[in-house]
Design a protein around this motif. Structure first.
Motif, short mmCIF file in Angstrom:
data_model
loop_
_atom_site.label_atom_id
_atom_site.label_comp_id
_atom_site.label_asym_id
_atom_site.label_seq_id
_atom_site.Cartn_x
_atom_site.Cartn_y
_atom_site.Cartn_z
N GLY A 1 0.78 -1.22 0.00
CA GLY A 1 0.00 0.00 0.00
C GLY A 1 0.82 1.28 0.00
N GLN A 2 2.14 1.18 -0.01
CA GLN A 2 3.00 2.37 -0.04
C GLN A 2 3.62 2.51 -1.41
N GLU A 3 3.61 3.76 -1.92
CA GLU A 3 4.18 4.00 -3.23
C GLU A 3 5.67 4.31 -3.13
N TRP A 4 6.46 3.62 -3.94
CA TRP A 4 7.90 3.81 -4.03
C TRP A 4 8.22 4.31 -5.43
N GLN A 5 9.12 5.26 -5.53
CA GLN A 5 9.59 5.74 -6.83
C GLN A 5 10.66 4.79 -7.33
N ARG A 6 10.57 4.41 -8.60
CA ARG A 6 11.61 3.60 -9.23
C ARG A 6 12.65 4.52 -9.84
N VAL A 7 13.92 4.14 -9.71
CA VAL A 7 15.02 4.91 -10.30
C VAL A 7 15.95 3.91 -10.97
N GLN A 8 16.28 4.14 -12.23
CA GLN A 8 17.23 3.29 -12.95
C GLN A 8 18.51 4.09 -13.17
N GLY A 9 19.62 3.58 -12.67
CA GLY A 9 20.91 4.26 -12.80
C GLY A 9 21.79 3.58 -13.81
N ASP A 10 23.03 4.04 -13.89
CA ASP A 10 23.99 3.47 -14.82
C ASP A 10 24.26 2.00 -14.52
N ARG A 11 24.39 1.67 -13.23
CA ARG A 11 24.67 0.30 -12.83
C ARG A 11 23.61 -0.26 -11.88
N TYR A 12 23.10 0.59 -11.01
CA TYR A 12 22.12 0.18 -10.01
C TYR A 12 20.73 0.68 -10.36
N ARG A 13 19.75 0.01 -9.77
CA ARG A 13 18.37 0.51 -9.81
C ARG A 13 17.94 0.68 -8.36
N ALA A 14 16.83 1.36 -8.15
CA ALA A 14 16.43 1.61 -6.77
C ALA A 14 14.93 1.82 -6.65
N LEU A 15 14.44 1.58 -5.44
CA LEU A 15 13.13 2.02 -5.01
C LEU A 15 13.41 3.06 -3.93
N THR A 16 12.77 4.23 -4.04
CA THR A 16 13.05 5.31 -3.09
C THR A 16 11.76 5.84 -2.48
N ARG A 17 11.90 6.32 -1.25
CA ARG A 17 10.78 6.98 -0.56
C ARG A 17 11.33 8.17 0.19
N PRO A 18 11.28 9.35 -0.43
CA PRO A 18 11.67 10.55 0.32
C PRO A 18 10.65 10.79 1.42
N ALA A 19 11.16 11.12 2.59
CA ALA A 19 10.27 11.36 3.72
C ALA A 19 10.50 12.74 4.31
N GLY A 20 10.74 13.72 3.45
CA GLY A 20 10.93 15.09 3.91
C GLY A 20 12.09 15.23 4.86
N SER A 21 11.90 15.93 5.95
CA SER A 21 12.99 16.19 6.88
C SER A 21 13.28 14.99 7.78
N THR A 22 12.47 13.93 7.69
CA THR A 22 12.69 12.78 8.57
C THR A 22 13.57 11.71 7.94
N GLY A 23 14.08 11.93 6.75
CA GLY A 23 14.98 10.96 6.14
C GLY A 23 14.45 10.41 4.84
N THR A 24 15.37 9.94 4.04
CA THR A 24 15.06 9.34 2.75
C THR A 24 15.53 7.90 2.77
N THR A 25 14.69 6.99 2.30
CA THR A 25 15.03 5.58 2.21
C THR A 25 15.26 5.22 0.75
N VAL A 26 16.41 4.60 0.47
CA VAL A 26 16.75 4.15 -0.88
C VAL A 26 17.08 2.66 -0.78
N LEU A 27 16.33 1.84 -1.49
CA LEU A 27 16.64 0.41 -1.60
C LEU A 27 17.29 0.27 -2.96
N THR A 28 18.55 -0.08 -3.00
CA THR A 28 19.31 -0.01 -4.25
C THR A 28 20.15 -1.25 -4.46
N GLY A 29 20.70 -1.39 -5.65
CA GLY A 29 21.62 -2.48 -5.95
C GLY A 29 21.43 -3.00 -7.36
N THR A 30 22.08 -4.14 -7.62
CA THR A 30 21.95 -4.80 -8.91
C THR A 30 20.74 -5.73 -8.92
#
Length: 175
Positions: free
Chosen positions: A132-161
């Motif tokens: 039920g939570q929306e994650w932004q997908r990001v595709q990089g040069d080598r890694y991809r990620a799911l991200t959830r910016p949380a404003g001033s409380t921190g940003t979570t990035v799940l990343t890797g190959t």
């Protein structure tokens, strides 16, 4: 006789060079074909639960970790500290069940900076919904990620190959 002794010297040097080349070939083949002694192909699991509990008490944002770790995954690296800009940074790296790399990266730095640091060359690649939570997908040069910016409380990035599906599996395990 002088002719014979110089010929013998050259044969000895030639034989030594050929022997060294043969040994070099055997060593090279052995290096690339023999698995590591621990049978894990160089992956060294680490315990992360104590570091996670300590970091949760110290972090200025809600810090997350897998509970439980997805089946077949192993934690391989863990750290908590300050970045060069003074932001709190949490890292927990994994070897996935398929042998890929995945990591949880969290920081209270600017969301765009946190994503750029952990997904070099990253470009938006849609969204994924996990529990039920929306994650932004990001595709990089080598890694991809799911991200959830949380404003001033921190940003979570799940990343890797790891694939987006494996990253979603990691997201689902976070507590």
């Amino acid at each position: 006789m002088a002719g014979n002794s110089s010929k013998k010297g050259r044969q000895t040097v030639r034989d030594m060079v050929l022997s060294m080349a043969a040994v070099g070939i055997v060593v090279t083949v052995a290096y690339f074909s023999i698995p590591s002694a621990d049978g894990k192909n160089g992956v060294h699991p680490v315990q992360y639960q104590v570091e996670l509990a300590s970091a949760k008490r110290a972090a200025p944002y809600p810090l997350v970790g897998p509970q439980p770790l997805p089946e077949g995954w192993q934690a391989t690296s863990v750290s908590y500290g300050a970045s060069d800009k003074g932001h709190a940074v949490w890292h927990l790296g994994f070897s996935t069940a398929s042998g890929q790399y995945a990591a949880i990266e969290q920081s209270d730095g600017k969301p765009d900076d946190v994503v750029a640091k952990n997904v070099p060359g990253g470009k938006p690649d849609g969204t994924s919904t996990v529990d039920g939570q929306e994650w932004q997908r990001v595709q990089g040069d080598r890694y991809r990620a799911l991200t959830r910016p949380a404003g001033s409380t921190g940003t979570t990035v799940l990343t890797g190959t790891a694939s987006y599906e494996e990253l979603a599996q990691l997201a689902q395990s976070l507590k």
